[in-house]
Design a protein around this motif. Structure first.
Motif, PDB file in Angstrom:
ATOM      1  N   SER A 159     -34.403  29.811  19.213  1.00 56.89           N
ATOM      2  CA  SER A 159     -32.944  29.664  19.263  1.00 56.89           C
ATOM      3  C   SER A 159     -32.458  29.583  20.705  1.00 56.89           C
ATOM      4  N   LEU A 160     -33.104  30.361  21.585  1.00 54.85           N
ATOM      5  CA  LEU A 160     -32.738  30.346  23.002  1.00 54.85           C
ATOM      6  C   LEU A 160     -33.075  29.005  23.637  1.00 54.85           C
ATOM      7  N   LEU A 161     -34.297  28.518  23.399  1.00 56.09           N
ATOM      8  CA  LEU A 161     -34.744  27.269  24.017  1.00 56.09           C
ATOM      9  C   LEU A 161     -33.966  26.060  23.502  1.00 56.09           C
ATOM     10  N   LEU A 162     -33.590  26.122  22.223  1.00 58.57           N
ATOM     11  CA  LEU A 162     -32.844  25.012  21.627  1.00 58.57           C
ATOM     12  C   LEU A 162     -31.336  25.174  21.788  1.00 58.57           C
ATOM     13  N   LYS A 163     -30.944  26.276  22.467  1.00 58.63           N
ATOM     14  CA  LYS A 163     -29.534  26.559  22.741  1.00 58.63           C
ATOM     15  C   LYS A 163     -28.713  26.611  21.458  1.00 58.63           C
ATOM     16  N   GLN A 164     -29.267  27.309  20.471  1.00 60.91           N
ATOM     17  CA  GLN A 164     -28.595  27.441  19.190  1.00 60.91           C
ATOM     18  C   GLN A 164     -27.520  28.529  19.249  1.00 60.91           C
ATOM     19  N   LYS A 165     -26.463  28.330  18.492  1.00 59.80           N
ATOM     20  CA  LYS A 165     -25.391  29.327  18.441  1.00 59.80           C
ATOM     21  C   LYS A 165     -25.812  30.593  17.707  1.00 59.80           C
ATOM     22  N   THR A 166     -26.971  30.534  17.042  1.00 60.69           N
ATOM     23  CA  THR A 166     -27.433  31.684  16.249  1.00 60.69           C
ATOM     24  C   THR A 166     -28.222  32.704  17.061  1.00 60.69           C
ATOM     25  N   LEU A 167     -28.347  32.494  18.368  1.00 55.62           N
ATOM     26  CA  LEU A 167     -29.162  33.389  19.200  1.00 55.62           C
ATOM     27  C   LEU A 167     -28.726  34.848  19.053  1.00 55.62           C
ATOM     28  N   LYS A 168     -27.433  35.109  19.189  1.00 54.11           N
ATOM     29  CA  LYS A 168     -26.944  36.478  19.085  1.00 54.11           C
ATOM     30  C   LYS A 168     -27.158  37.040  17.684  1.00 54.11           C
ATOM     31  N   LEU A 169     -27.063  36.179  16.681  1.00 53.34           N
ATOM     32  CA  LEU A 169     -27.288  36.629  15.310  1.00 53.34           C
ATOM     33  C   LEU A 169     -28.753  37.016  15.110  1.00 53.34           C
ATOM     34  N   ASP A 170     -29.659  36.251  15.710  1.00 52.93           N
ATOM     35  CA  ASP A 170     -31.081  36.598  15.640  1.00 52.93           C
ATOM     36  C   ASP A 170     -31.330  37.967  16.246  1.00 52.93           C
ATOM     37  N   LEU A 171     -30.692  38.234  17.381  1.00 51.93           N
ATOM     38  CA  LEU A 171     -30.861  39.527  18.056  1.00 51.93           C
ATOM     39  C   LEU A 171     -30.273  40.664  17.225  1.00 51.93           C
ATOM     40  N   ILE A 172     -29.128  40.410  16.592  1.00 55.26           N
ATOM     41  CA  ILE A 172     -28.529  41.417  15.712  1.00 55.26           C
ATOM     42  C   ILE A 172     -29.491  41.767  14.583  1.00 55.26           C
ATOM     43  N   GLY A 173     -30.133  40.754  14.020  1.00 52.45           N
ATOM     44  CA  GLY A 173     -31.087  40.988  12.942  1.00 52.45           C
ATOM     45  C   GLY A 173     -32.249  41.859  13.378  1.00 52.45           C
ATOM     46  N   ILE A 174     -32.765  41.606  14.573  1.00 50.86           N
ATOM     47  CA  ILE A 174     -33.871  42.412  15.096  1.00 50.86           C
ATOM     48  C   ILE A 174     -33.435  43.858  15.299  1.00 50.86           C
ATOM     49  N   ILE A 175     -32.248  44.043  15.859  1.00 55.80           N
ATOM     50  CA  ILE A 175     -31.746  45.406  16.104  1.00 55.80           C
ATOM     51  C   ILE A 175     -31.558  46.150  14.784  1.00 55.80           C
ATOM     52  N   ALA A 176     -30.941  45.494  13.797  1.00 57.42           N
ATOM     53  CA  ALA A 176     -30.725  46.129  12.497  1.00 57.42           C
ATOM     54  C   ALA A 176     -32.059  46.459  11.832  1.00 57.42           C
ATOM     55  N   GLY A 177     -33.010  45.531  11.921  1.00 66.10           N
ATOM     56  CA  GLY A 177     -34.330  45.772  11.341  1.00 66.10           C
ATOM     57  C   GLY A 177     -35.047  46.927  12.011  1.00 66.10           C
ATOM     58  N   HIS A 178     -34.945  46.995  13.331  1.00 66.44           N
ATOM     59  CA  HIS A 178     -35.618  48.081  14.046  1.00 66.44           C
ATOM     60  C   HIS A 178     -34.974  49.430  13.730  1.00 66.44           C
ATOM     61  N   LEU A 179     -33.659  49.450  13.615  1.00 72.00           N
ATOM     62  CA  LEU A 179     -32.976  50.705  13.282  1.00 72.00           C
ATOM     63  C   LEU A 179     -33.420  51.212  11.916  1.00 72.00           C
ATOM     64  N   TYR A 180     -33.499  50.293  10.945  1.00 73.33           N
ATOM     65  CA  TYR A 180     -33.970  50.695   9.612  1.00 73.33           C
ATOM     66  C   TYR A 180     -35.405  51.196   9.687  1.00 73.33           C
ATOM     67  N   TYR A 181     -36.258  50.479  10.385  1.00 79.48           N
ATOM     68  CA  TYR A 181     -37.670  50.862  10.486  1.00 79.48           C
ATOM     69  C   TYR A 181     -37.810  52.224  11.167  1.00 79.48           C
ATOM     70  N   TYR A 182     -37.038  52.446  12.213  1.00 83.86           N
ATOM     71  CA  TYR A 182     -37.116  53.725  12.921  1.00 83.86           C
ATOM     72  C   TYR A 182     -36.683  54.880  12.030  1.00 83.86           C
ATOM     73  N   LEU A 183     -35.558  54.708  11.337  1.00 76.89           N
ATOM     74  CA  LEU A 183     -35.047  55.784  10.490  1.00 76.89           C
ATOM     75  C   LEU A 183     -35.915  56.008   9.249  1.00 76.89           C
ATOM     76  N   GLU A 184     -36.551  54.959   8.771  1.00 78.16           N
ATOM     77  CA  GLU A 184     -37.346  55.053   7.550  1.00 78.16           C
ATOM     78  C   GLU A 184     -38.793  55.472   7.822  1.00 78.16           C
ATOM     79  N   GLU A 185     -39.367  54.973   8.906  1.00 80.82           N
ATOM     80  CA  GLU A 185     -40.801  55.167   9.131  1.00 80.82           C
ATOM     81  C   GLU A 185     -41.140  56.131  10.265  1.00 80.82           C
ATOM     82  N   ILE A 186     -40.371  56.115  11.334  1.00 79.75           N
ATOM     83  CA  ILE A 186     -40.743  56.863  12.536  1.00 79.75           C
ATOM     84  C   ILE A 186     -40.057  58.221  12.617  1.00 79.75           C
ATOM     85  N   TYR A 187     -38.734  58.231  12.522  1.00 80.88           N
ATOM     86  CA  TYR A 187     -37.994  59.487  12.714  1.00 80.88           C
ATOM     87  C   TYR A 187     -38.404  60.580  11.730  1.00 80.88           C
ATOM     88  N   PRO A 188     -38.645  60.267  10.440  1.00 79.52           N
ATOM     89  CA  PRO A 188     -39.080  61.343   9.521  1.00 79.52           C
ATOM     90  C   PRO A 188     -40.359  62.046   9.983  1.00 79.52           C
TER      91      PRO A 188
END
Length: 211
Positions: A159-188
């Motif tokens: 998305s970055l290389l192709l200058k897509q408008k979805t770049l920030k949305l891709d990053l939001i998805g990664i952050i949301a996914g990591h937060l879920y993974y951390y709370l579900e798998e790591i923090y417990p």
């Protein structure tokens, strides 16, 4: 994709795909306007457009190659995630998507471009699949061989290389996914095994009659 193949998708993934494809086709045919689906807190609060809390997650932008790839990646990796990591736990997978959507709603406060979050939902699912299949080798278009854990970052880099408008949305998805993974798998593990994320009882009731 034939009807039988579509029926082979697990229920949450199948339902999300059905709504997404329907929403994108209706918008392409100009039967429904995207402006009626996008996320807008003022319309939600002052005009009670409550459907906008969820409708934004099913639209992937103008019909094109990028939208096709987002739907393709969601169908592939959501199916794998729900079928294996969440096998027999449909309510937990639904809660994952609702949790991710809720986190993304918070980002809307700071990111104006976050109006249609279908791409973010896709990258969240891909990120979580990658965390659970970190060592699995993936062959992208017979050119690039990467590990599963790298896939969401490769998609974001594209998305970055192709200058897509979805770049920030891709990053939001990664952050949301990591937060879920951390709370579900790591923090417990850090607090003695006690789960932080618990699927609401309402979700259990919805699927309680299914075997």
């Amino acid at each position: 994709m034939d009807i039988q193949a579509f029926k082979n998708f697990p229920p949450i993934t199948r339902t999300y795909l059905l709504i997404s494809i329907l929403a994108n086709v209706l918008c392409f045919a100009q039967i429904v306007k995207p402006i009626h689906l996008f996320l807008n807190f003022q319309l939600i609060i002052y005009h009670f457009n409550l459907w906008r809390l969820f409708s934004h997650a099913f639209f992937f932008g103008q019909i094109g190659l990028k939208a096709f790839f987002y739907i393709f990646f969601f169908s592939r990796y959501s199916k794998a995630l729900e079928s294996y990591s969440f096998q027999g736990k449909k309510q937990d997978y639904l809660y994952l998507l609702v949790f991710g959507n809720s986190i993304m709603l918070l980002f809307k406060i700071f990111i104006v471009e976050a109006q249609f979050l279908g791409p973010a939902i896709t990258n969240m699912v891909v990120y979580l699949w990658g965390k659970k299949n970190a060592q699995q080798q993936i062959n992208l278009i017979n050119i690039l061989h990467i590990r599963g854990s790298s896939l969401p970052f490769v998609l974001t880099l594209s998305s970055l290389l192709l200058k897509q408008k979805t770049l920030k949305l891709d990053l939001i998805g990664i952050i949301a996914g990591h937060l879920y993974y951390y709370l579900e798998e790591i923090y417990p593990r850090l607090i003695g095994g006690q789960k932080v994320l618990k699927t609401p009882f309402f979700f259990e009731i919805v699927f309680s009659k299914e075997t």
